[in-house]
Design an enzyme around this catalytic site. Sequence first.
Site, mmCIF file in Angstrom:
data_model
loop_
_atom_site.group_PDB
_atom_site.id
_atom_site.type_symbol
_atom_site.label_atom_id
_atom_site.label_comp_id
_atom_site.label_asym_id
_atom_site.label_seq_id
_atom_site.Cartn_x
_atom_site.Cartn_y
_atom_site.Cartn_z
ATOM 1 N N GLY A 130 82.518 -42.411 -60.587
ATOM 2 C CA GLY A 130 81.572 -41.051 -60.694
ATOM 3 C C GLY A 130 80.416 -41.252 -60.740
ATOM 4 O O GLY A 130 79.820 -40.507 -60.247
ATOM 5 N N SER A 131 79.676 -42.452 -61.180
ATOM 6 C CA SER A 131 78.475 -42.711 -61.396
ATOM 7 C C SER A 131 77.770 -42.779 -59.849
ATOM 8 O O SER A 131 76.620 -42.504 -59.335
ATOM 9 C CB SER A 131 77.948 -43.952 -62.182
ATOM 10 O OG SER A 131 78.496 -43.976 -63.401
ATOM 11 N N LYS B 112 81.684 -50.452 -57.585
ATOM 12 C CA LYS B 112 80.698 -51.584 -57.815
ATOM 13 C C LYS B 112 81.595 -52.689 -58.754
ATOM 14 O O LYS B 112 82.637 -52.019 -59.408
ATOM 15 C CB LYS B 112 79.543 -51.269 -58.844
ATOM 16 C CG LYS B 112 79.810 -50.726 -60.342
ATOM 17 C CD LYS B 112 79.873 -51.771 -61.278
ATOM 18 C CE LYS B 112 79.999 -50.923 -62.576
ATOM 19 N NZ LYS B 112 81.125 -51.406 -63.520
ATOM 20 N N ASP C 14 75.086 -46.019 -65.356
ATOM 21 C CA ASP C 14 75.286 -47.038 -64.001
ATOM 22 C C ASP C 14 74.571 -46.188 -62.717
ATOM 23 O O ASP C 14 74.486 -46.650 -61.648
ATOM 24 C CB ASP C 14 77.045 -47.122 -63.946
ATOM 25 C CG ASP C 14 77.375 -47.939 -64.536
ATOM 26 O OD1 ASP C 14 76.786 -48.910 -65.301
ATOM 27 O OD2 ASP C 14 78.904 -47.988 -64.931
ATOM 28 N N VAL D 116 89.625 -43.809 -60.619
ATOM 29 C CA VAL D 116 88.881 -43.140 -61.721
ATOM 30 C C VAL D 116 89.078 -43.894 -62.933
ATOM 31 O O VAL D 116 90.328 -44.390 -63.450
ATOM 32 C CB VAL D 116 89.283 -41.587 -61.825
ATOM 33 C CG1 VAL D 116 88.579 -40.992 -63.065
ATOM 34 C CG2 VAL D 116 89.148 -40.956 -60.415
ATOM 35 N N ALA D 117 88.131 -43.856 -63.840
ATOM 36 C CA ALA D 117 88.304 -44.586 -65.291
ATOM 37 C C ALA D 117 88.815 -46.043 -65.278
ATOM 38 O O ALA D 117 89.641 -46.644 -65.813
ATOM 39 C CB ALA D 117 89.337 -43.837 -66.265
ATOM 40 N N LEU E 77 84.934 -49.204 -62.296
ATOM 41 C CA LEU E 77 84.205 -49.530 -60.532
ATOM 42 C C LEU E 77 83.336 -48.455 -60.653
ATOM 43 O O LEU E 77 82.555 -48.408 -59.433
ATOM 44 C CB LEU E 77 85.426 -49.386 -59.625
ATOM 45 C CG LEU E 77 86.536 -50.340 -59.673
ATOM 46 C CD1 LEU E 77 87.522 -50.107 -58.833
ATOM 47 C CD2 LEU E 77 86.015 -51.708 -59.330
ATOM 48 N N ALA E 78 82.830 -47.570 -61.700
ATOM 49 C CA ALA E 78 81.844 -46.699 -61.535
ATOM 50 C C ALA E 78 81.729 -45.785 -60.420
ATOM 51 O O ALA E 78 80.818 -45.277 -59.886
ATOM 52 C CB ALA E 78 80.447 -47.404 -61.502
HETATM 53 O O1 C5P Z 1 76.160 -43.684 -69.757
HETATM 54 P P1 C5P Z 1 77.242 -43.536 -69.726
HETATM 55 O O2 C5P Z 1 77.660 -41.977 -69.969
HETATM 56 O O3 C5P Z 1 78.134 -43.984 -68.348
HETATM 57 O O4 C5P Z 1 77.972 -44.115 -70.982
HETATM 58 C C1 C5P Z 1 79.477 -43.860 -71.339
HETATM 59 C C2 C5P Z 1 79.585 -44.450 -72.904
HETATM 60 O O5 C5P Z 1 79.714 -45.819 -72.756
HETATM 61 C C3 C5P Z 1 78.392 -44.243 -73.725
HETATM 62 O O6 C5P Z 1 78.571 -42.827 -74.408
HETATM 63 C C4 C5P Z 1 78.359 -45.229 -74.585
HETATM 64 O O7 C5P Z 1 79.224 -44.896 -75.787
HETATM 65 C C5 C5P Z 1 78.884 -46.232 -73.869
HETATM 66 N N1 C5P Z 1 77.706 -47.227 -73.179
HETATM 67 C C6 C5P Z 1 77.028 -48.027 -74.316
HETATM 68 N N2 C5P Z 1 76.033 -48.751 -73.607
HETATM 69 C C7 C5P Z 1 75.709 -48.949 -72.528
HETATM 70 C C8 C5P Z 1 76.308 -47.768 -71.557
HETATM 71 C C9 C5P Z 1 77.454 -47.069 -72.044
HETATM 72 O O8 C5P Z 1 77.134 -47.989 -75.511
HETATM 73 N N3 C5P Z 1 74.508 -49.519 -71.917
#
Ligand code: C5P
Length: 335
Positions: free
Chosen positions: A122-123, A22, A156, A115-116, A119-120
């Site tokens: 993993g999600s 994405k 994501d 990765v990382a 581009l999401a």
């Molecule tokens: O949800 P996900 O595991 O992808 O998020 C990774 C980290 O990014 C969360 O632990 C948080 O620190 C941060 N995050 C956030 N607000 C969001 C999405 C992610 O603070 N809407």
Amino acid sequence: MNEPAIDPIRRLTPVVRLAPAKLNLTLAIVGRRPDGYHRLHSVFAPLGLADRLSLSPAGAERDSLHATGYDAGPLEDNLVLRAIAATRVAVGGGWAGGPGRAPALAARLEKRIPVAAGLAGGSSDAAAALDGALEAWGAELEPDARLATAARLGSDVPFFLAGGPALVEGCGEEVAPLHGLHGRPGVLLVTPAIPVSTPEVFAVFDGLGGRGNGSTRMSSGHLAEELRSGLTAADLVARAGALTVANDLLQATLVLVPELVPFRRALSRLLVRPVGLSGSGPTLWALYPSETEAAVAADAVRVSVRDGRLSAPGSAAPFVAATAIVSGRHEERES
Ligand code: C5P
């Protein structure tokens, strides 16, 4: 005489899913939840660039994962395995061979998305695993249960269940599809070999004051409205100047990875185009009227990196790819 019993697992068929990357065309941060998560107003667009996931009923005790391509880290932590496990819990005994628990799946993942990278990938793999496991098991979940399972796997993930561009709000769980994009705008992706941690970027964002920019929110609202009512690829490209600065995480990522500042400037000069950052980065992007034009630009970037005219930060040469924004779920299925 009784019919011989058919092993329910042998009746299940392998499933293949493409898991698209994405791009955040806009990313406004509009608040913070008590648990620290940030509320977004962001236009997400799925890309043709995709990982490939296959799931086969295994006849084994445990789910397994075999991965090729970009290194996704320790396999036991991979979101694909977590997604299959979470989906099994959500399904309970409600699968084609129930009432016992749904059987183990053997997953094969071809990682084509860096990765990382913002581009999401993993999600997207997690959403593909959730959706693919349901099909492999002949199971269904109510929309609310699918969404809740996806949201627990990561912010994501719900977006990828919708298919097509969408306005994403809340902390990722509010997804409103935007059906008005006409054509397939080309996208050039350039990902320097510097993994960026999303939590670190959000922490820097908070340290810088933790407030989104009103003009980002406004751009995001305008784009969502236009993508709802109708926008051509050329119209989208014409808005690139505003979109490439409509990311409230841009400043935090540039603080965390200062080498991106001169690189983004040099890339923009080479392409003679505005260059944006996807999500928390480090992927940089530029828009083109078509994938063919993005491919010409990708070649120019590769040549410039190779002959030293464009100096890319990171431990290796950057990932450079031409792709396109895709607008329907059918484009994400391989079979
Ligand atoms: O949800 P996900 O595991 O992808 O998020 C990774 C980290 O990014 C969360 O632990 C948080 O620190 C941060 N995050 C956030 N607000 C969001 C999405 C992610 O603070 N809407």
